[in-house]
Design a protein around this motif. Structure first.
Motif, short mmCIF file in Angstrom:
data_model
loop_
_atom_site.label_atom_id
_atom_site.label_comp_id
_atom_site.label_asym_id
_atom_site.label_seq_id
_atom_site.Cartn_x
_atom_site.Cartn_y
_atom_site.Cartn_z
N VAL A 31 0.82 -1.14 -0.03
CA VAL A 31 0.18 -0.08 0.13
C VAL A 31 0.84 1.03 -0.09
O VAL A 31 1.84 1.25 0.75
N HIS A 87 -10.52 -4.60 8.12
CA HIS A 87 -10.57 -3.85 9.29
C HIS A 87 -12.00 -3.27 9.24
O HIS A 87 -12.62 -3.14 8.07
N TYR A 112 -8.34 -3.35 13.62
CA TYR A 112 -8.12 -4.55 13.37
C TYR A 112 -8.83 -5.66 14.29
O TYR A 112 -8.98 -6.98 13.82
#
Ligand code: G6P
Ligand code: FE2
Length: 207
Positions: free
Chosen positions: A56, A90, A162
């Motif tokens: 990412v 998440h 998370y």
């Protein structure tokens, strides 16, 4: 004080975004415990030398409530046993914050789960925009044969929680290889639904 405008170029082949300030990678071993077939996972960690399975890159102008974070996710294709490669997943720490994903390359899907445990699947290919509404847990899955690349954007104060997936023993469904190609959903036997008061606490966080 005004922030300067920015533009970031997406390199489709590389699955990267120029100008990204933040960058993080997840390797197979970072996803231990998420897949049904723990033996297949262990074997794959060894066989691939603990390959990077997604990365990412993001652009974070600020953390202010009205600001926006955006970036690019690149996911490798693959299976752990019968289960497609996935991101950790998440819910936003401020659970009422939404997100947009925009497919750039490859094929995959967004797996969404409501606080009460309903599953929704949004298939994503190039030029598909996926809207993740407030309060939905979300995880990306590469169901294709090449890299799956998506742009994303979400409110800068959203954050990520998370723990919600860990506490429920995973998401309610797993995304497995389909019989004649494609994908199918299977119930996650370890799944523990959230209690009404846990659901209420999540939804009440909006107030
Ligand atoms: O955060 P993960 O569940 O590992 O997913 C990886 C990434 O997916 C999306 O791109 C989100 O917008 C990112 O904020 C997230 O970090
Ligand atoms: Fe998110």
């Amino acid at each position: 004080m005004l922030t300067e405008p920015a533009s970031c170029h997406v390199d489709l082949a590389a699955g990267t975004m120029g100008g990204a300030g933040g960058r993080y990678q997840k390797r197979l071993s970072d996803l231990t415990g998420l897949y049904l077939d723990a033996d297949a996972h262990r074997d794959l960690v060894t066989r691939t030398g603990d390959a990077v399975v997604y990365d990412v890159g993001d652009f974070r102008p600020s953390a202010a409530a009205g600001d926006m974070i955006f970036g690019l996710t690149r996911m490798s294709p693959g299976l752990v046993g019968e289960e497609f490669f996935l991101t950790r997943g998440h819910i936003h720490a401020k659970a009422d914050r939404p997100e947009i994903y925009y497919g750039q390359a490859g094929q995959g899907l967004m797996q969404l789960e409501s606080p009460e445990g309903e599953t929704r699947i949004v298939e994503i290919g190039p030029q598909t925009i996926c809207y993740v509404p407030p309060f939905w847990i979300h995880r990306s899955i590469n169901t294709g044969e090449g890299d799956f690349v998506m742009m994303f954007a979400y409110p800068a104060d959203a954050g990520q929680d998370y723990g919600i997936i860990e506490r429920s023993g995973g998401m309610r469904h797993r995304v497995l290889r389909g019989e004649g190609g494609g994908w199918r959903l299977a119930e996650n036997a370890a799944y523990r639904p959230r209690t009404p008061s846990e659901v209420q606490a999540l939804m009440g966080a909006a107030a």
